[in-house]
Design a protein around this motif. Structure first.
Motif, PDB file in Angstrom:
ATOM      1  N   GLU A 564       0.838  -1.203   0.000  1.00  0.00           N
ATOM      2  CA  GLU A 564       0.000   0.000   0.000  1.00  0.00           C
ATOM      3  C   GLU A 564       0.874   1.255   0.000  1.00  0.00           C
ATOM      4  O   GLU A 564       0.581   2.232  -0.692  1.00  0.00           O
ATOM      5  N   GLY A 565       1.948   1.231   0.781  1.00  0.00           N
ATOM      6  CA  GLY A 565       2.850   2.382   0.824  1.00  0.00           C
ATOM      7  C   GLY A 565       3.513   2.632  -0.514  1.00  0.00           C
ATOM      8  O   GLY A 565       3.701   3.790  -0.921  1.00  0.00           O
ATOM      9  N   ARG A 566       3.868   1.569  -1.201  1.00  0.00           N
ATOM     10  CA  ARG A 566       4.480   1.714  -2.532  1.00  0.00           C
ATOM     11  C   ARG A 566       3.501   2.352  -3.505  1.00  0.00           C
ATOM     12  O   ARG A 566       3.873   3.180  -4.345  1.00  0.00           O
ATOM     13  N   ASP A 567       2.239   1.980  -3.414  1.00  0.00           N
ATOM     14  CA  ASP A 567       1.227   2.586  -4.278  1.00  0.00           C
ATOM     15  C   ASP A 567       1.054   4.076  -3.969  1.00  0.00           C
ATOM     16  O   ASP A 567       0.798   4.886  -4.872  1.00  0.00           O
ATOM     17  N   LEU A 568       1.191   4.451  -2.694  1.00  0.00           N
ATOM     18  CA  LEU A 568       1.138   5.869  -2.333  1.00  0.00           C
ATOM     19  C   LEU A 568       2.343   6.606  -2.917  1.00  0.00           C
ATOM     20  O   LEU A 568       2.223   7.742  -3.388  1.00  0.00           O
ATOM     21  N   TYR A 569       3.495   5.983  -2.868  1.00  0.00           N
ATOM     22  CA  TYR A 569       4.724   6.552  -3.426  1.00  0.00           C
ATOM     23  C   TYR A 569       4.544   6.827  -4.921  1.00  0.00           C
ATOM     24  O   TYR A 569       4.922   7.886  -5.431  1.00  0.00           O
ATOM     25  N   ASP A 608       8.985  -5.678  -7.993  1.00  0.00           N
ATOM     26  CA  ASP A 608       8.679  -4.266  -8.247  1.00  0.00           C
ATOM     27  C   ASP A 608       7.876  -4.101  -9.536  1.00  0.00           C
ATOM     28  O   ASP A 608       8.414  -4.241 -10.635  1.00  0.00           O
ATOM     29  N   ARG A 609       6.600  -3.796  -9.380  1.00  0.00           N
ATOM     30  CA  ARG A 609       5.715  -3.531 -10.524  1.00  0.00           C
ATOM     31  C   ARG A 609       4.992  -2.214 -10.274  1.00  0.00           C
ATOM     32  O   ARG A 609       4.087  -2.178  -9.452  1.00  0.00           O
ATOM     33  N   PRO A 610       5.381  -1.133 -10.953  1.00  0.00           N
ATOM     34  CA  PRO A 610       6.470  -1.025 -11.924  1.00  0.00           C
ATOM     35  C   PRO A 610       7.810  -0.822 -11.227  1.00  0.00           C
ATOM     36  O   PRO A 610       7.861  -0.612 -10.009  1.00  0.00           O
ATOM     37  N   PHE A 611       8.897  -0.881 -12.001  1.00  0.00           N
ATOM     38  CA  PHE A 611      10.204  -0.527 -11.466  1.00  0.00           C
ATOM     39  C   PHE A 611      10.217   0.973 -11.151  1.00  0.00           C
ATOM     40  O   PHE A 611       9.457   1.743 -11.730  1.00  0.00           O
ATOM     41  N   LEU A 612      11.082   1.390 -10.242  1.00  0.00           N
ATOM     42  CA  LEU A 612      11.121   2.804  -9.841  1.00  0.00           C
ATOM     43  C   LEU A 612      12.561   3.314  -9.810  1.00  0.00           C
ATOM     44  O   LEU A 612      12.987   3.952  -8.850  1.00  0.00           O
ATOM     45  N   TRP A 613      13.306   3.037 -10.871  1.00  0.00           N
ATOM     46  CA  TRP A 613      14.711   3.437 -10.885  1.00  0.00           C
ATOM     47  C   TRP A 613      14.886   4.933 -11.115  1.00  0.00           C
ATOM     48  O   TRP A 613      15.941   5.484 -10.843  1.00  0.00           O
ATOM     49  N   GLY A 614      13.865   5.594 -11.636  1.00  0.00           N
ATOM     50  CA  GLY A 614      13.924   7.034 -11.846  1.00  0.00           C
ATOM     51  C   GLY A 614      14.847   7.433 -12.981  1.00  0.00           C
ATOM     52  O   GLY A 614      15.591   6.616 -13.528  1.00  0.00           O
ATOM     53  N   SER A 615      14.792   8.704 -13.352  1.00  0.00           N
ATOM     54  CA  SER A 615      15.673   9.227 -14.402  1.00  0.00           C
ATOM     55  C   SER A 615      16.303  10.553 -13.977  1.00  0.00           C
ATOM     56  O   SER A 615      17.040  11.159 -14.731  1.00  0.00           O
ATOM     57  N   LYS A 616      16.026  11.002 -12.751  1.00  0.00           N
ATOM     58  CA  LYS A 616      16.509  12.299 -12.283  1.00  0.00           C
ATOM     59  C   LYS A 616      16.662  12.251 -10.771  1.00  0.00           C
ATOM     60  O   LYS A 616      15.789  11.746 -10.083  1.00  0.00           O
ATOM     61  N   ARG A 617      17.814  12.736 -10.288  1.00  0.00           N
ATOM     62  CA  ARG A 617      18.024  12.811  -8.840  1.00  0.00           C
ATOM     63  C   ARG A 617      17.996  14.270  -8.395  1.00  0.00           C
ATOM     64  O   ARG A 617      19.023  14.928  -8.378  1.00  0.00           O
ATOM     65  N   LEU A 741       9.143   2.888   2.852  1.00  0.00           N
ATOM     66  CA  LEU A 741      10.464   3.522   2.834  1.00  0.00           C
ATOM     67  C   LEU A 741      11.456   2.771   3.729  1.00  0.00           C
ATOM     68  O   LEU A 741      12.640   2.639   3.387  1.00  0.00           O
ATOM     69  N   GLN A 742      10.970   2.271   4.862  1.00  0.00           N
ATOM     70  CA  GLN A 742      11.865   1.555   5.777  1.00  0.00           C
ATOM     71  C   GLN A 742      12.191   0.143   5.297  1.00  0.00           C
ATOM     72  O   GLN A 742      13.117  -0.488   5.802  1.00  0.00           O
ATOM     73  N   ARG A 743      11.462  -0.325   4.309  1.00  0.00           N
ATOM     74  CA  ARG A 743      11.747  -1.651   3.737  1.00  0.00           C
ATOM     75  C   ARG A 743      12.837  -1.583   2.665  1.00  0.00           C
ATOM     76  O   ARG A 743      13.563  -2.553   2.418  1.00  0.00           O
ATOM     77  N   LEU A 744      12.964  -0.424   2.025  1.00  0.00           N
ATOM     78  CA  LEU A 744      13.821  -0.314   0.846  1.00  0.00           C
ATOM     79  C   LEU A 744      15.265  -0.727   1.133  1.00  0.00           C
ATOM     80  O   LEU A 744      15.927  -0.157   1.987  1.00  0.00           O
ATOM     81  N   GLY A 745      15.725  -1.730   0.394  1.00  0.00           N
ATOM     82  CA  GLY A 745      17.123  -2.136   0.454  1.00  0.00           C
ATOM     83  C   GLY A 745      17.519  -2.948   1.657  1.00  0.00           C
ATOM     84  O   GLY A 745      18.698  -3.261   1.823  1.00  0.00           O
ATOM     85  N   THR A 746      16.570  -3.315   2.503  1.00  0.00           N
ATOM     86  CA  THR A 746      16.937  -4.024   3.731  1.00  0.00           C
ATOM     87  C   THR A 746      17.092  -5.525   3.533  1.00  0.00           C
ATOM     88  O   THR A 746      17.708  -6.193   4.371  1.00  0.00           O
ATOM     89  N   ASP A 747      16.581  -6.054   2.441  1.00  0.00           N
ATOM     90  CA  ASP A 747      16.628  -7.504   2.253  1.00  0.00           C
ATOM     91  C   ASP A 747      18.051  -8.039   2.151  1.00  0.00           C
ATOM     92  O   ASP A 747      18.340  -9.140   2.608  1.00  0.00           O
ATOM     93  N   ILE A 748      18.949  -7.276   1.517  1.00  0.00           N
ATOM     94  CA  ILE A 748      20.294  -7.827   1.306  1.00  0.00           C
ATOM     95  C   ILE A 748      21.340  -7.125   2.167  1.00  0.00           C
ATOM     96  O   ILE A 748      22.515  -7.140   1.847  1.00  0.00           O
TER      97      ILE A 748
END
Length: 759
Positions: A564-569, A608-617, A741-748
């Motif tokens: 749900e949080g990802r959908d809000l993002y 990740d559906r869709p991917f969220l790699w972005g194109s601008k920082r 947000l707190q889940r991002l990148g924590t798996d590895i």
């Protein structure tokens, strides 16, 4: 042979011309608003209200007005609305305007069906209105240039098919044997856009009564398909149709034939072949397989040749007529447009090389590059077409040539003041990000240092936008006065002999391409094969081979609350400013993942559906955001980023704090993920989804209250004030956003990464 009399239809051309002008202004205003918010993020607060006493506001002391907007004026939504308005509303309408005018004259016939012409017009405009409404509401897919949700994708498809039937029907009843080069580009445009749009927008709706859908592709595969589409949306929406207009209107305005017929042939076939391979250059140094990145770079460099062939063919058409450029504002626009096309198509391949991509990607350099094409090539070609058509269709000279010249110079200055500051800003960003101190620490560790350094260039870019918009407003004045002083001709009488049937087989001594030009079916089939080859070779292996994306045992599906949080993002368009892709560079690993130096792996994105790699920082990368800041920090950061990060240009999201999270579709989302995409949720997990979300929410709120007593006191006061209408913090949107947000990148985040077999 008996001459046949008929009429050209100017009515449909006029409709698309008006739409071009109106939506051009809308697109420019939206772009200007987005540019303003990059150095004045308080704009929504100024307009709708704020509780920040340091900010001037039309409704100071009350943030409820901003909350009531529900993010409609948020940067993420305005930015995607701007790009969609410019591409689909301004450029596409200008193409349709020029195509409906030129096709009738080049084919010596009225359009195949007036009914289809008007169906095309109204379905396209209805689609644009639907885009405006849905984007402002936060209904989007987040996929760049394809943010429209599935019902709008269907509307685009229907309208495009109607246009195709009308175009090919008109070609079939033509009174000219050989198709002119502009028609080749129109045909290739229609074929390629249909292919790109369908394959990129394959998605599974949550239900047929819901706007929400999920891409059939995930992670790396979604990224490859998206940028195969994204780069070729630039190719076949912003380039090939406009080249078709160039090949018709430039010779007409200059009263000279196209410089080289042979160069036209080489330009057309090489361009539509090479373009489809170049998409992966948007994904250099990412988790995309290296072979795909290399292919994208190689073909991007090859693109220089056909692109510059077309540019030279356009400019050399003016041989012996350059004196006319001094007097004719239409030619001024065309010359600068074609020059910008040449500059952008030289710069694009350079940015595709790994040496420059590692500096330029995610920076404002890319923004400057894109707008050189959009403002210079697309905008100036559209303006030139408008100035060409209005005097002809209203049978009167342009009201003020002087005003048109003023428009030209304001527009040119606007492009310069936009592009040059963005180049400087991009170089500054790229170099600051990578600077290290002698002791091995980052010189600019605080991300905000790299943001505040480029604020002056954002302001100069805004000035460029004002100049460009001012020129467009002068055009509107000029068009209105010209229209009022003239007399519009709806039906234009014409006559031409009927086309004799000589069969489709090639005649003795007939050149191969001359034969193709009089056999539209074969030309269209060959064009389809030519544009399809690149996509087939790049995409099919990546989609079909599971080995191309090895799974990582530690990577687990999102919890219901995180989903749900990802959908809000996605709803808020956060990926407009934040990437989720740490490239294997020393500076990025140190900056974004200091503990164990893990750059982003392909296997991390399989859910990740869709991917969220972005194109601008504009903001920092978030792929390793999980655990970097406490939950209470995220709460305050979303409420007002200036509280946690002084000088931040991030917009506020107070509605996330007050809104109750809609969990009515949460279980259905998990079922869709399991049934449609084979995400390994167990039946027990799905059945207990609400309890699972409740437990995670309680844990987050408990941590917020333990970390920040002021927030706990604030919620207690709110509970007392609202009584029965009080919504517990556990049930609000902010908690779901924090969970994601707190889940991002924590798996590895481990010292050893095990890769599962990819059987």
């Amino acid at each position: 042979m008996e001459t046949q009399k008929f009429n050209y239809d100017n009515n449909i051309v006029r409709a698309f011309l008006y739409a071009t002008i109106v939506f051009g202004l809308v697109g420019f205003l939206l772009g200007l608003s987005a540019a303003l918010m990059l150095f004045y993020p308080e704009l929504p607060e100024f307009l709708f209200g704020t509780d920040d006493t340091t900010i001037q506001s039309l409704r100071s002391g009350n943030i409820q007005g901003l909350i009531n907007t529900q993010g409609a004026m948020g940067f993420g939504r305005i930015r995607m609305l701007h790009t969609s308005a410019v591409i689909f509303a301004f450029v596409c309408n200008s193409f349709f305007c020029g195509a409906y005018y030129s096709m009738q004259r080049l084919l010596k016939t009225r359009m195949y069906s007036d009914t289809l012409s008007w169906l095309h017009f109204w379905t396209w405009q209805l689609m644009i209105v639907a885009v405006v409404i849905t984007f402002l509401m936060g209904i989007n897919t987040s996929k760049e240039y394809a943010e429209h949700e599935w019902p709008i994708d269907i509307m685009i498809t229907v309208s495009w098919v109607i246009f195709g039937i009308n175009m090919f029907g008109t070609i079939a009843k033509r009174r000219v044997r050989h198709l002119y080069v502009a028609i080749w580009f129109y045909i290739a445009t229609w074929i390629a856009v249909a292919m790109l749009h369908i394959f990129n927008n394959l998605e599974v709706p949550l239900s047929f009564t819901s706007w929400k859908s999920y891409s059939v592709y995930a992670g790396v595969k979604d990224a490859l398909v998206q940028w195969w589409y994204g780069h070729n949306a630039v190719a076949f929406v912003l380039t090939t149709p406009v080249l078709g207009l160039m090949y018709y209107f430039m010779p007409k305005a200059a009263q000279r034939p196209v410089f080289s017929y042979k160069l036209s042939i080489i330009h057309f076939w090489s361009l539509i072949f090479v373009y489809l391979w170049a998409g992966p250059h948007h994904l250099q140094y990412t988790a995309l397989p290296a072979w795909a990145q290399a292919v994208g770079t190689g073909f991007s460099i090859m693109l220089i040749a056909p692109s510059w062939g077309g540019m030279l063919n356009g400019l050399l058409t003016l041989r012996g007529a350059w004196d006319k450029v001094r007097e004719n504002p239409i030619l001024k626009f065309f010359v600068v447009a074609i020059t910008c096309y040449g500059m952008a198509t030289f710069e694009g391949p350079l940015l595709a090389t790994k040496s420059l991509n590692k500096i330029g990607h995610y920076t404002d350099w890319v923004i400057g590059h894109v707008h050189l094409g959009a403002l210079g090539w697309n905008g100036f070609m559209a303006f030139g077409v408008v100035y060409y058509l209005v005097p002809i269709m209203w049978r009167t000279p342009l009201w003020s040539k002087k005003l048109a010249n003023w428009h030209f110079w304001l527009g040119t200055l606007g492009i310069i003041f936009y592009a040059v500051p963005m180049y400087i800003s991009g170089f500054t960003q790229g170099l600051m990000w990578k600077q290290f101190n002698p002791d091995g620490t980052l010189m600019y560790k605080n991300w905000l240092d790299t943001v505040t350094a480029i604020i002056p260039y954002f302001k100069m870019r805004f000035l460029g936008g004002i100049l460009y918009l001012s020129g467009a407003i002068l055009m509107v004045v000029n068009v209105i006065r010209t229209v009022r002083s003239g007399s519009f001709q709806k039906e234009v009488p014409a006559e031409a002999p009927a086309l004799a049937d000589i069969g489709s087989s090639r005649k003795e001594g007939e050149g191969v391409h001359l034969w193709l030009e009089r056999t539209p079916k074969l030309l269209s089939i060959l064009a389809f094969i030519t544009v399809a080859i690149g996509g087939l070779i790049e995409i099919v292996p990546t989609l079909s081979l599971k080995q191309s994306v090895p799974t990582i045992t530690a990577v687990k599906p999102y919890t219901p609350l995180e989903l749900e949080g990802r959908d809000l993002y996605v709803r808020e368009g956060c990926n407009s400013c934040h990437s989720q892709m740490i490239r294997p560079f020393r500076d990025e690993i140190v900056r974004f993942e200091g503990k164990n130096g893990q750059y982003s792996k392909a296997g991390e994105f399989i859910y990740d559906r869709p991917f969220l790699w972005g194109s601008k920082r504009t903001g920092p990368d978030l792929h390793r955001e999980g655990g970097r800041n406490p939950d209470s920090w995220h709460f305050k950061h979303m409420y007002n980023p200036r509280i946690t990060s002084a000088g931040s240009i991030m917009p506020r999201f107070p509605w996330l704090i007050t809104n109750k999270l809609d969990r009515t579709q949460m279980v259905d989302k998990m079922k869709l993920m399991k049934n449609a995409f084979d995400v390994p949720y167990s039946k027990a997990e799905i059945d207990s989804a609400n309890q699972w979300a409740d437990n995670q929410s309680k844990g987050i709120v408990k941590r917020i209250y333990s970390e920040a007593n002021d927030l706990k006191d604030q919620m207690e006061k709110e509970k007392t004030a609202k009584g029965a209408s009080y919504v517990p913090l556990e049930q609000r949107e902010i908690v779901a956003m924090i969970a994601y947000l707190q889940r991002l990148g924590t798996d590895i985040k481990t010292t050893q990464i095990q890769t599962a077999s990819a059987e």
